[in-house]
Design a protein around this motif. Structure first.
Motif, mmCIF file in Angstrom:
data_model
loop_
_atom_site.group_PDB
_atom_site.id
_atom_site.type_symbol
_atom_site.label_atom_id
_atom_site.label_comp_id
_atom_site.label_asym_id
_atom_site.label_seq_id
_atom_site.Cartn_x
_atom_site.Cartn_y
_atom_site.Cartn_z
ATOM 1 N N GLY A 143 -18.854 54.174 46.444
ATOM 2 C CA GLY A 143 -17.676 53.998 47.294
ATOM 3 C C GLY A 143 -16.573 53.227 46.595
ATOM 4 O O GLY A 143 -15.388 53.570 46.700
ATOM 5 N N VAL A 144 -16.948 52.169 45.879
ATOM 6 C CA VAL A 144 -15.947 51.378 45.146
ATOM 7 C C VAL A 144 -15.286 52.230 44.066
ATOM 8 O O VAL A 144 -14.064 52.216 43.896
ATOM 9 C CB VAL A 144 -16.603 50.121 44.536
ATOM 10 N N LEU A 145 -16.098 52.984 43.328
ATOM 11 C CA LEU A 145 -15.553 53.838 42.267
ATOM 12 C C LEU A 145 -14.658 54.927 42.854
ATOM 13 O O LEU A 145 -13.609 55.260 42.288
ATOM 14 C CB LEU A 145 -16.685 54.457 41.455
ATOM 15 N N ALA A 146 -15.073 55.493 43.996
ATOM 16 C CA ALA A 146 -14.247 56.523 44.638
ATOM 17 C C ALA A 146 -12.931 55.934 45.118
ATOM 18 O O ALA A 146 -11.874 56.568 44.991
ATOM 19 C CB ALA A 146 -15.012 57.142 45.808
ATOM 20 N N GLY A 147 -12.973 54.726 45.676
ATOM 21 C CA GLY A 147 -11.736 54.080 46.107
ATOM 22 C C GLY A 147 -10.790 53.839 44.950
ATOM 23 O O GLY A 147 -9.567 53.987 45.078
ATOM 24 N N ALA A 148 -11.350 53.486 43.792
ATOM 25 C CA ALA A 148 -10.517 53.249 42.608
ATOM 26 C C ALA A 148 -9.830 54.523 42.136
ATOM 27 O O ALA A 148 -8.854 54.463 41.381
ATOM 28 C CB ALA A 148 -11.361 52.660 41.484
ATOM 29 N N CYS A 149 -10.326 55.673 42.590
ATOM 30 C CA CYS A 149 -9.701 56.945 42.203
ATOM 31 C C CYS A 149 -8.289 57.074 42.774
ATOM 32 O O CYS A 149 -7.453 57.786 42.200
ATOM 33 C CB CYS A 149 -10.534 58.126 42.681
ATOM 34 N N MET A 184 -27.366 50.257 47.547
ATOM 35 C CA MET A 184 -26.493 49.633 46.537
ATOM 36 C C MET A 184 -25.736 50.697 45.741
ATOM 37 O O MET A 184 -24.558 50.541 45.434
ATOM 38 C CB MET A 184 -27.332 48.766 45.592
ATOM 39 N N LEU A 185 -26.412 51.789 45.402
ATOM 40 C CA LEU A 185 -25.747 52.861 44.657
ATOM 41 C C LEU A 185 -24.650 53.503 45.499
ATOM 42 O O LEU A 185 -23.596 53.886 44.971
ATOM 43 C CB LEU A 185 -26.775 53.914 44.233
ATOM 44 N N ALA A 186 -24.881 53.610 46.821
ATOM 45 C CA ALA A 186 -23.867 54.177 47.703
ATOM 46 C C ALA A 186 -22.620 53.291 47.731
ATOM 47 O O ALA A 186 -21.488 53.789 47.715
ATOM 48 C CB ALA A 186 -24.431 54.346 49.117
ATOM 49 N N VAL A 187 -22.826 51.983 47.778
ATOM 50 C CA VAL A 187 -21.694 51.048 47.779
ATOM 51 C C VAL A 187 -20.922 51.154 46.470
ATOM 52 O O VAL A 187 -19.684 51.192 46.444
ATOM 53 C CB VAL A 187 -22.187 49.602 47.999
ATOM 54 N N LEU A 188 -21.644 51.213 45.352
ATOM 55 C CA LEU A 188 -20.993 51.333 44.042
ATOM 56 C C LEU A 188 -20.189 52.621 43.956
ATOM 57 O O LEU A 188 -19.059 52.637 43.450
ATOM 58 C CB LEU A 188 -22.046 51.285 42.937
ATOM 59 N N LEU A 190 -11.664 50.523 50.227
ATOM 60 C CA LEU A 190 -10.521 49.630 50.094
ATOM 61 C C LEU A 190 -10.703 48.687 48.914
ATOM 62 O O LEU A 190 -9.758 48.426 48.153
ATOM 63 C CB LEU A 190 -10.332 48.844 51.390
ATOM 64 N N LEU A 191 -11.915 48.167 48.748
ATOM 65 C CA LEU A 191 -12.185 47.286 47.615
ATOM 66 C C LEU A 191 -11.929 48.006 46.300
ATOM 67 O O LEU A 191 -11.337 47.452 45.365
ATOM 68 C CB LEU A 191 -13.634 46.796 47.684
ATOM 69 N N GLY A 192 -12.359 49.264 46.214
ATOM 70 C CA GLY A 192 -12.107 50.035 45.001
ATOM 71 C C GLY A 192 -10.635 50.299 44.774
ATOM 72 O O GLY A 192 -10.136 50.214 43.643
ATOM 73 N N MET A 193 -9.897 50.624 45.857
ATOM 74 C CA MET A 193 -8.454 50.861 45.739
ATOM 75 C C MET A 193 -7.739 49.627 45.191
ATOM 76 O O MET A 193 -6.906 49.721 44.276
ATOM 77 C CB MET A 193 -7.876 51.221 47.102
ATOM 78 N N MET A 194 -8.067 48.463 45.747
ATOM 79 C CA MET A 194 -7.406 47.225 45.325
ATOM 80 C C MET A 194 -7.755 46.889 43.883
ATOM 81 O O MET A 194 -6.882 46.529 43.084
ATOM 82 C CB MET A 194 -7.815 46.088 46.247
ATOM 83 N N THR A 195 -9.032 47.007 43.542
ATOM 84 C CA THR A 195 -9.457 46.689 42.177
ATOM 85 C C THR A 195 -8.775 47.610 41.168
ATOM 86 O O THR A 195 -8.254 47.162 40.139
ATOM 87 C CB THR A 195 -10.984 46.817 42.059
ATOM 88 N N GLY A 196 -8.768 48.901 41.471
ATOM 89 C CA GLY A 196 -8.131 49.849 40.562
ATOM 90 C C GLY A 196 -6.650 49.606 40.401
ATOM 91 O O GLY A 196 -6.110 49.668 39.289
#
Length: 309
Positions: free
Chosen positions: A7-13, A1-5, A265-271
């Motif tokens: 990844g989302v934060l990194a995508g938002a970068c 779960m921490l790895a997924v989180l 991708l999820l992080g990119m879109m959210t950000g």
């Protein structure tokens, strides 16, 4: 779960990096110079990461001797992608700047897999992969509001051809980004280190931009009109870029390549949605319409079909 989180934060970068580099451009007056500064900061950050990972602050290129010439072009492709982001962001907003390259990435990724381009393993086209590609394209059309073009004013329709040229550039950036990923992956295999390959990519990108800028007139650093000072955060674009590269190299063996693509991708879109909606980091507010939200969901489903199913 921490790895997924993570990844989302990194995508938002990624959309944050685009906003930061766009602000840097206002102060240095040139998208190429803003890209050079971002590449330079990223190179320093990756040199430190390579030192930790391999014991040396530079890639051991002798291990890649005899590799095809295209193994070493990742940096030049990165120049096109990063500079393109800086040019696109103020014209089409954060959401479209992130989403349009995704379409190009998906199409090029499918072609690379299907035909084994750049020495990659052949992954034949399947019904789910074709359906996923079509879903991504449909989602992109929804995000750019192509189905609402008739409701535009005459002034908006007059500027539409130029806008579509910028959008096509976004798609071309996606083709370059997918190619860069394959090329850097091959180089990483030769060097035995994904971080070292990323360092070489950033360093050659910085060198390419420096050579181009040496033929141009000197820049003048300034504070943009209407602003009291230059914010310190405008210099961190390269660090954000290195985080994205590291996340891809770190997460792929932990949660799998397909899942890594989806969470990034999820992080990119959210950000990008947050930046556009609230006008963060000095960007203009662009509230997403319901068709754009649906389009983002359709794109995510399409990528899942391609990468997971």
């Amino acid at each position: 779960m921490l790895a997924v989180l993570f990844g989302v934060l990194a995508g938002a970068c990624l959309p944050v990096q685009t906003s930061v580099n766009t602000r840097l451009r206002l102060s240095v007056g040139s998208p190429l110079l803003a890209s050079l500064l971002s590449f330079t900061v990223g190179t320093v950050a990756l040199a430190a990461a390579t030192l930790v990972a391999t014991g040396r602050a530079y890639p051991e290129l002798g291990l890649a001797a005899g590799s095809p010439w295209w193994t070493f072009i990742g940096g030049m492709l990165g120049v096109f992608v990063l500079t393109g982001n800086i040019l696109l962001f103020p014209r089409i907003g954060g959401v479209q700047t992130v989403v349009l390259p995704i379409a190009g990435q998906v199409l090029m990724g499918l072609a690379i897999d299907a035909f084994g381009i750049f020495g990659s393993a052949v992954v034949p086209l399947s019904v789910s992969r074709i359906a996923g590609g079509l879903a991504v394209l449909l989602g992109v059309l929804l995000v750019v509001n192509v189905f609402q073009s008739r409701a535009q004013s005459p002034a908006d329709r007059k500027g539409e051809p130029a806008l579509w040229l910028w959008r096509l550039m976004g798609g071309a950036m996606g083709l370059a980004a997918a190619t860069q990923t394959a090329v850097n992956g091959r180089l990483g295999g030769e060097l035995g280190s994904a971080v070292a390959a990323a360092l070489f990519s950033f360093a050659t990108g910085a060198a390419t931009l420096l050579l181009v800028l040496l033929t141009r007139t000197p820049f003048r650093f300034r504070v943009p009109d209407g602003q009291a000072r230059n914010p310190a955060w405008m210099w961190i674009g390269g660090v954000l870029g290195s985080i994205i590269v590291f996340a891809g190299a770190f997460l792929a063996p932990v949660i799998g390549t397909g899942a890594t693509v989806v969470v990034l991708l999820l992080g990119m879109m959210t950000g990008s949605v947050l930046i556009d909606t609230f006008g963060l980091l000095g960007s203009p507010r662009r509230r997403p319409q319901w068709t754009q939200v649906v389009g983002l969901v359709v794109i995510l489903v399409g990528v899942v079909l391609i990468r997971i199913v």
